[in-house]
Scaffold this motif. Sequence first.
Motif, PDB file in Angstrom:
ATOM      1  N   TRP A 118      -2.213   2.414  -3.574  1.00 54.34           N
ATOM      2  CA  TRP A 118      -2.113   3.787  -2.651  1.00 54.34           C
ATOM      3  C   TRP A 118      -3.858   4.212  -2.133  1.00 54.34           C
ATOM      4  O   TRP A 118      -3.857   4.769  -1.097  1.00 54.34           O
ATOM      5  CB  TRP A 118      -1.778   5.153  -3.139  1.00 54.34           C
ATOM      6  N   THR A 119      -4.732   3.408  -2.769  1.00 51.14           N
ATOM      7  CA  THR A 119      -6.008   4.045  -2.346  1.00 51.14           C
ATOM      8  C   THR A 119      -6.457   3.700  -0.985  1.00 51.14           C
ATOM      9  O   THR A 119      -6.950   4.497  -0.339  1.00 51.14           O
ATOM     10  CB  THR A 119      -7.194   2.885  -3.300  1.00 51.14           C
ATOM     11  N   ASN A 120      -5.887   2.472  -0.458  1.00 47.93           N
ATOM     12  CA  ASN A 120      -6.094   1.870   1.041  1.00 47.93           C
ATOM     13  C   ASN A 120      -5.136   2.428   1.905  1.00 47.93           C
ATOM     14  O   ASN A 120      -5.240   1.837   3.119  1.00 47.93           O
ATOM     15  CB  ASN A 120      -6.713   0.554   0.838  1.00 47.93           C
ATOM     16  N   ASP A 121      -4.099   3.017   1.411  1.00 39.57           N
ATOM     17  CA  ASP A 121      -2.883   3.250   2.335  1.00 39.57           C
ATOM     18  C   ASP A 121      -3.128   4.517   3.127  1.00 39.57           C
ATOM     19  O   ASP A 121      -3.455   5.645   2.642  1.00 39.57           O
ATOM     20  CB  ASP A 121      -1.685   3.080   1.347  1.00 39.57           C
ATOM     21  N   LEU A 122      -3.090   4.266   4.399  1.00 32.86           N
ATOM     22  CA  LEU A 122      -3.430   5.307   5.237  1.00 32.86           C
ATOM     23  C   LEU A 122      -2.555   6.692   5.185  1.00 32.86           C
ATOM     24  O   LEU A 122      -3.056   7.721   5.484  1.00 32.86           O
ATOM     25  CB  LEU A 122      -3.486   4.944   6.599  1.00 32.86           C
ATOM     26  N   GLY A 153      -3.375   7.384   0.286  1.00 33.84           N
ATOM     27  CA  GLY A 153      -4.880   7.621  -0.002  1.00 33.84           C
ATOM     28  C   GLY A 153      -4.801   8.390  -1.362  1.00 33.84           C
ATOM     29  O   GLY A 153      -3.847   8.596  -1.804  1.00 33.84           O
ATOM     30  N   GLU A 187      -7.620  11.014  -3.015  1.00 34.34           N
ATOM     31  CA  GLU A 187      -8.832  11.826  -2.766  1.00 34.34           C
ATOM     32  C   GLU A 187      -8.718  12.866  -3.973  1.00 34.34           C
ATOM     33  O   GLU A 187      -8.037  13.321  -4.364  1.00 34.34           O
ATOM     34  CB  GLU A 187      -8.368  12.533  -1.322  1.00 34.34           C
TER      35      GLU A 187
END
Lengths: 112, 686
Positions: free
Chosen positions: B101-105, B108, B110
């Motif tokens: 999920w970190t780089n999933d637009l 993300g 946060e």
Amino acid sequence: MTERVRVTETLDIDLDAGRWTCNRCGHDVGDAEQSYKEGLLVAERDPEEVHPRRAPEDSAYSFAPDPEWCRVLEFYCPGCAVLVEVEYLPPGHPITRDLVFDLTSLRAAAAR
Amino acid sequence: MSGRDLEVITRLKPEAWTEREQQAAVDLDRLELSIFSHKLETTTVECQELLARLGASTGARWGDSGFAFYTAQGDISVCSTGIYFHAFLQQIPIKYTVKHWTNDLTVGVEEGDAFFSNDPLYGGVHAPDMTLFVPVFVDGELIAWTGAVIHTGECGANVPGGVTLQARSRYEEGLHIPPVKVASKYRMREDVLNLLANGVRDPRLLLLDIKARLAACRRGEERLKEVAAERGADFVVGALRTLIQDATDAARDRIAALPDATVRQVAFMDTVGTEDALIKLDLVLTKKGDTLHCDLSNSSPEVVGHPANSFAHTIIGKSANFLCSYLFPDLPINSGLSDVTEWTFRQGTFVSPSPDAPISLAPNVMATFNLAFSMACAKLIYSQIPERAVAPWFNGFNMPVYGGLNQWGEPVGDIFSEINGGGSGGRPTSDGVNVAGSYFATLSDSGEVEIIENGAPVLYPFRSQFLADSCGHGRHRGGAGMDTAYMVHGVPWVLLGAFGFGSKHPVSLGLFGGYASASIPAVRRSNTNLLELMASGSASVPTNAEELIRGEDVTGTVSFQSVSAPMQPSATGDVLMVATGGGTGYGDVLEREPASIMEDVRWGITSQWAARELYHVVFDPETLEADEAGTRAARDAVRRRRLERGRSLAEFEAEWNERRPDPWVTRYFGAWPNPAEAELPAPAML
Ligand SMILES: [Zn+2]
């Protein structure tokens, strides 16, 4: 003076002779490269001799293990009869060679 | 990217150091590190206390929970001593989140986010084990995670209460939520909470526990940010990773100091949930140098169509139990400790089943492993650290489960907490502790009867301290277990059952000649008149299981069944008795002091039967005074009998090895006696 290491509650290993030894009576229990069970006496008991049954005779559950499912194997020192190990096994299941030490490593660990 | 991930579930060991972590650790001051570590340890306890105060489930209130700090990569660094395996396994959903999920637009990671997961494939033990975790950001950088886990009873399975005995596949075990965002910008997502609550019978329980986890995670986040504000983010990043490395290094040193050895231990599970059946777990533990290698490949096949399986990573997580409690009790509790273990599983066995296998009874499988692992480790370490070579605690569950409408008309479903009143095992120099706790939940509590009765539709006829002979006997006996009964009260009916194992074959074995603890069944006495007896102040009101089973003034029929007891409708006045087991025995019964045995008889821990038939004490049944000389003579006679009946191993095995149990008993066992000797059936999806 032989070097003996206590490795269970009742068994030592005599490092110089490479033998299992009963620490209650000094009886020789066999080659330490093999299972100590080779040097003990073994007997089978019905689990209900050891665990009281607390249910009617026709009940399949009783607070004791089911004798059809489980037998109690007791291992005694041939010298003093101390109970060294108890194994609960289904009838006929191979007896476990449970503990084999690397004697060189045991000697080094004992020296630490 | 979404989708099933079987790679991330193998990552319980610490990740390799990142460049960021290495740079941050360069100038780390050891004294500052020690202060940091202590602050975080006390914070984890504070956060676990929050779970107990704010949560609603039995697990939250009585300590079936865990809290931890993780590195940015998801490695566990500091955790509360609640439930070690939960803390270890909760790395997986965090690592999944970092990876997917970190780089999933569209998702993300946060500041202000919170993620929820309860999919056992990603680190819960079974669906009721639900986790929530939050990223900790400082100056826009993800520096850590905090996470909280609680066993939240009801999870929407095919029966209420969370632990289904009847599941045929994963798809009958309730919610399976892979890591999903439930809060962003420090606000919970009401639509997502609504989705989760919609899938369970007791939405209040689910939501309150989620909010308790979030509160604990936020408290941890706040505390960590305080440190970062004071010492800088570099310090936090470097310190969290260094604590893990310290644990690895210390654990390796400790293992290296033990003698090299091979220790074998078999353990048996005697139920697949709804049916009695014998299943084998075979452990070969090889200690060489600074590594412990566990080989489980000769274990029974995957149980198809029943939930008596456990994923391999869950078994690995379970090893944390003995490691943290006995082998490394003085070391930091984090994933560094798992660096010393190596594992061999055979894919398709009940300890390494297909991803679609039902696993809601994984606790039984884990306990079977724990029994083998703790026995093997005790034998391995005795020569070096005998004081830690302890006989197993009560190693089962005996956990009653309920579900339905309570006396307030609310939907409820959960477990009872008496599991946390088991006995501990006999020790080389002393007995086990009576009603000590749960072997896997060191901060747990067996619960307050009045509080439990206030929300669950039951009345406790008694919760006496000790069940006689529940412990394993020996030179040092195990601690006694607790004697408990539950009567349906305040409602016309409710579903009542239990889970556990060991009613046919012992679940807790003794050490070095000690005996197993009792094979406890579930006992039902239906349609009783207990309430009338209580109202009339009758002297016949039973105060323990023995009196309730035999009581002549008590009406209703008694039935004994496996402690793995599927839920069944139970009406007002029906009673279910499920005692908590005792710890196991250590050493030869004939070496136990007669005076100690008589003291145990007075306390109701040991029966007169066991004193006479097992310990061979000669005593006066009225005064309970032991006859020392008579006892010596009786025991000498027993020793002579042992020598008479004992045979050499070779002679004994010649007959013994020809026998086998009834084939019906071993129908799920695999090839007898060595499952490794046959091909495994192809995985099935039901
Ligand atoms: Zn002897």
